[in-house]
Design a protein around this motif. Structure first.
Motif, PDB file in Angstrom:
ATOM      1  N   GLU A   1     -13.900 -35.641  20.653  1.00  0.00           N
ATOM      2  CA  GLU A   1     -13.832 -34.311  20.070  1.00  0.00           C
ATOM      3  C   GLU A   1     -12.633 -33.607  20.663  1.00  0.00           C
ATOM      4  O   GLU A   1     -12.475 -33.534  21.875  1.00  0.00           O
ATOM      5  CB  GLU A   1     -15.109 -33.529  20.373  1.00  0.00           C
ATOM      6  CG  GLU A   1     -16.340 -34.084  19.657  1.00  0.00           C
ATOM      7  CD  GLU A   1     -17.564 -33.249  19.899  1.00  0.00           C
ATOM      8  OE1 GLU A   1     -17.425 -32.227  20.590  1.00  0.00           O
ATOM      9  OE2 GLU A   1     -18.628 -33.606  19.399  1.00  0.00           O
TER      10      GLU A   1
ATOM     11  N   SER B   1     -19.370 -41.909  20.643  1.00  0.00           N
ATOM     12  CA  SER B   1     -20.107 -41.405  19.490  1.00  0.00           C
ATOM     13  C   SER B   1     -20.252 -39.897  19.567  1.00  0.00           C
ATOM     14  O   SER B   1     -21.154 -39.322  18.990  1.00  0.00           O
ATOM     15  CB  SER B   1     -21.500 -42.053  19.446  1.00  0.00           C
ATOM     16  OG  SER B   1     -22.222 -41.762  20.631  1.00  0.00           O
ATOM     17  N   THR B   2     -19.328 -39.230  20.324  1.00  0.00           N
ATOM     18  CA  THR B   2     -19.430 -37.793  20.513  1.00  0.00           C
ATOM     19  C   THR B   2     -18.969 -37.022  19.292  1.00  0.00           C
ATOM     20  O   THR B   2     -19.114 -35.818  19.231  1.00  0.00           O
ATOM     21  CB  THR B   2     -18.590 -37.358  21.717  1.00  0.00           C
ATOM     22  OG1 THR B   2     -17.228 -37.765  21.501  1.00  0.00           O
ATOM     23  CG2 THR B   2     -19.104 -37.981  22.992  1.00  0.00           C
ATOM     24  N   ALA B   3     -18.356 -37.687  18.302  1.00  0.00           N
ATOM     25  CA  ALA B   3     -17.884 -36.980  17.122  1.00  0.00           C
ATOM     26  C   ALA B   3     -18.122 -37.847  15.897  1.00  0.00           C
ATOM     27  O   ALA B   3     -18.110 -39.071  15.968  1.00  0.00           O
ATOM     28  CB  ALA B   3     -16.387 -36.676  17.256  1.00  0.00           C
ATOM     29  N   GLU B   4     -18.396 -37.189  14.782  1.00  0.00           N
ATOM     30  CA  GLU B   4     -18.582 -37.906  13.531  1.00  0.00           C
ATOM     31  C   GLU B   4     -17.224 -38.373  13.008  1.00  0.00           C
ATOM     32  O   GLU B   4     -16.254 -37.629  12.993  1.00  0.00           O
ATOM     33  CB  GLU B   4     -19.232 -36.982  12.509  1.00  0.00           C
ATOM     34  CG  GLU B   4     -20.663 -36.597  12.848  1.00  0.00           C
ATOM     35  CD  GLU B   4     -21.609 -37.775  12.794  1.00  0.00           C
ATOM     36  OE1 GLU B   4     -21.344 -38.695  11.990  1.00  0.00           O
ATOM     37  OE2 GLU B   4     -22.598 -37.780  13.533  1.00  0.00           O
ATOM     38  N   VAL B   5     -17.154 -39.603  12.607  1.00  0.00           N
ATOM     39  CA  VAL B   5     -15.932 -40.120  12.001  1.00  0.00           C
ATOM     40  C   VAL B   5     -16.361 -41.136  10.946  1.00  0.00           C
ATOM     41  O   VAL B   5     -17.283 -41.928  11.154  1.00  0.00           O
ATOM     42  CB  VAL B   5     -15.004 -40.763  13.050  1.00  0.00           C
ATOM     43  CG1 VAL B   5     -15.692 -41.903  13.779  1.00  0.00           C
ATOM     44  CG2 VAL B   5     -13.709 -41.234  12.414  1.00  0.00           C
ATOM     45  N   SER B   6     -15.702 -41.093   9.790  1.00  0.00           N
ATOM     46  CA  SER B   6     -16.111 -41.983   8.704  1.00  0.00           C
ATOM     47  C   SER B   6     -15.822 -43.430   9.061  1.00  0.00           C
ATOM     48  O   SER B   6     -14.901 -43.738   9.831  1.00  0.00           O
ATOM     49  CB  SER B   6     -15.372 -41.605   7.418  1.00  0.00           C
ATOM     50  OG  SER B   6     -14.012 -41.970   7.499  1.00  0.00           O
TER      51      SER B   6
ATOM     52  N   ARG C   1     -12.446 -44.972  10.821  1.00  0.00           N
ATOM     53  CA  ARG C   1     -12.553 -45.804  12.027  1.00  0.00           C
ATOM     54  C   ARG C   1     -11.946 -47.180  11.790  1.00  0.00           C
ATOM     55  O   ARG C   1     -11.189 -47.694  12.611  1.00  0.00           O
ATOM     56  CB  ARG C   1     -14.020 -45.942  12.438  1.00  0.00           C
ATOM     57  CG  ARG C   1     -14.236 -46.667  13.760  1.00  0.00           C
ATOM     58  CD  ARG C   1     -15.708 -46.968  13.950  1.00  0.00           C
ATOM     59  NE  ARG C   1     -16.505 -45.754  13.981  1.00  0.00           N
ATOM     60  CZ  ARG C   1     -16.780 -45.075  15.097  1.00  0.00           C
ATOM     61  NH1 ARG C   1     -16.312 -45.494  16.241  1.00  0.00           N
ATOM     62  NH2 ARG C   1     -17.537 -44.002  15.050  1.00  0.00           N
TER      63      ARG C   1
ATOM     64  N   SER D   1     -11.873 -30.679  11.145  1.00  0.00           N
ATOM     65  CA  SER D   1     -12.618 -31.880  11.516  1.00  0.00           C
ATOM     66  C   SER D   1     -12.757 -32.058  13.019  1.00  0.00           C
ATOM     67  O   SER D   1     -13.745 -32.582  13.512  1.00  0.00           O
ATOM     68  CB  SER D   1     -11.950 -33.121  10.902  1.00  0.00           C
ATOM     69  OG  SER D   1     -11.976 -33.049   9.507  1.00  0.00           O
TER      70      SER D   1
ATOM     71  N   ILE E   1     -11.513 -34.041  15.318  1.00  0.00           N
ATOM     72  CA  ILE E   1     -11.743 -35.384  15.832  1.00  0.00           C
ATOM     73  C   ILE E   1     -10.393 -36.021  16.141  1.00  0.00           C
ATOM     74  O   ILE E   1      -9.470 -35.940  15.344  1.00  0.00           O
ATOM     75  CB  ILE E   1     -12.487 -36.252  14.805  1.00  0.00           C
ATOM     76  CG1 ILE E   1     -13.869 -35.665  14.516  1.00  0.00           C
ATOM     77  CG2 ILE E   1     -12.614 -37.695  15.307  1.00  0.00           C
ATOM     78  CD1 ILE E   1     -14.557 -36.308  13.326  1.00  0.00           C
TER      79      ILE E   1
ATOM     80  N   SER F   1      -9.001 -40.017   8.242  1.00  0.00           N
ATOM     81  CA  SER F   1      -9.450 -38.646   7.982  1.00  0.00           C
ATOM     82  C   SER F   1      -8.306 -37.664   8.225  1.00  0.00           C
ATOM     83  O   SER F   1      -7.597 -37.768   9.218  1.00  0.00           O
ATOM     84  CB  SER F   1     -10.628 -38.292   8.887  1.00  0.00           C
ATOM     85  OG  SER F   1     -11.742 -39.118   8.611  1.00  0.00           O
TER      86      SER F   1
END
Length: 271
Positions: free
Chosen positions: A12, A31-36, A40, A64, A66, A266
């Motif tokens: 993040e 896994s601290t941030a959402e990423v498609s 990735r 976003s 990220i 992204s």
């Protein structure tokens, strides 16, 4: 010349406000941030293509928040890439530095950059002004020296600037109300310095380079903002080469890998 081990992390990195979470073990992803999955996978393909001694970080412009980071990474000196926040800080202080801003960013003129540093008062006053720009754009970790660290080189050029922090700064810079004052010149870089990210159409970018402290080669780096089908993306890249030209060639290869994945990564726009 020493190069650190390869890592790929997802962190993040707030564009404006908040704190970063950068703890990661090598060769693992956070896994601290959402990423498609597509983003990735695209970034992993970039990292897999990197030669030894090359690192890359990307961050989407906008909300976003990220940052993807991979390759051979370690905090190292900014060289002339620090001229971007320096130029913006100086322009905020004085409207009479536009010519120095243009020369510092388009042809990386060192004398012009020293004019900008002096316009900020030099020393601690100038250091604080540049750090203020970094923080405003989302880089909360980088400190700018106020005294010479390495004889024969500028004070500001020896700033330790990580790729992750630089990508976060680039993403935030795109959203500053006066960011165009430096982003404009960053689209007019001299053709002789338009390797690397300069190979990507529509990129606004700045490069920097200099000899390693041990004399074993050159560190060559760039950061910038590039257009993608999804919006804009901030990219920071660095390479170690035997010469500046070797490092520049490595960054051009890396930019080709980034360009090939722009449809997957992204990206975004300012809110």
């Amino acid at each position: 010349m020493n190069t650190p081990s390869t890592v790929t992390t997802v962190t993040e990195a707030p564009v404006q406000g908040g704190t970063e979470n950068t703890d990661a073990e090598p060769n693992q992803q956070q896994s601290t941030a959402e990423v498609s999955a597509a983003s990735r996978d695209g970034f992993d393909r970039i990292v897999a293509s990197l030669p030894a001694g090359v690192g890359v970080a990307v961050a989407p412009v906008g909300g976003s928040q990220i940052t993807l980071v991979g390759g051979d990474l370690n905090p190292n000196v900014a060289w002339s890439t620090i001229k971007v926040p320096l130029a913006l800080a100086a322009r905020r202080e004085s409207s009479g530095v536009d010519d120095a801003v243009e020369r510092a960013l388009t042809v990386s003129d060192n004398t012009a950059a020293e004019v900008l540093w002096a316009a900020l008062g030099g020393g601690g006053q100038a250091s604080a002004a540049v750090e203020s720009v970094l923080t405003e754009a989302g880089d909360f970790e980088t400190t700018v020296p106020s005294e010479h660290r390495r004889p024969g080189f500028s004070i500001f050029g020896q700033t330790e600037w990580s790729l992750e922090a630089q990508a976060a700064f680039g993403a935030g810079l795109a959203c500053l109300t006066d960011g165009s004052a430096v982003l404009g010149p960053m689209t007019r870089v001299d053709p002789a310095q338009s390797w690397g990210l300069g190979r990507i159409p529509g990129a606004a970018f700045k490069g920097g380079w200099g000899p390693t402290a041990d004399g074993g080669g050159y560190l060559v780096r760039q950061f910038g903002i590039v257009p993608t089908p999804q919006g804009r993306l901030a990219v920071a890249v660095a390479a170690y080469g035997r010469t500046r030209d070797d490092g520049a060639a490595l960054l051009s290869r890396t930019a080709e890998s980034v360009s090939a994945e722009l449809g997957a990564l992204s990206a975004g726009e300012c809110s």
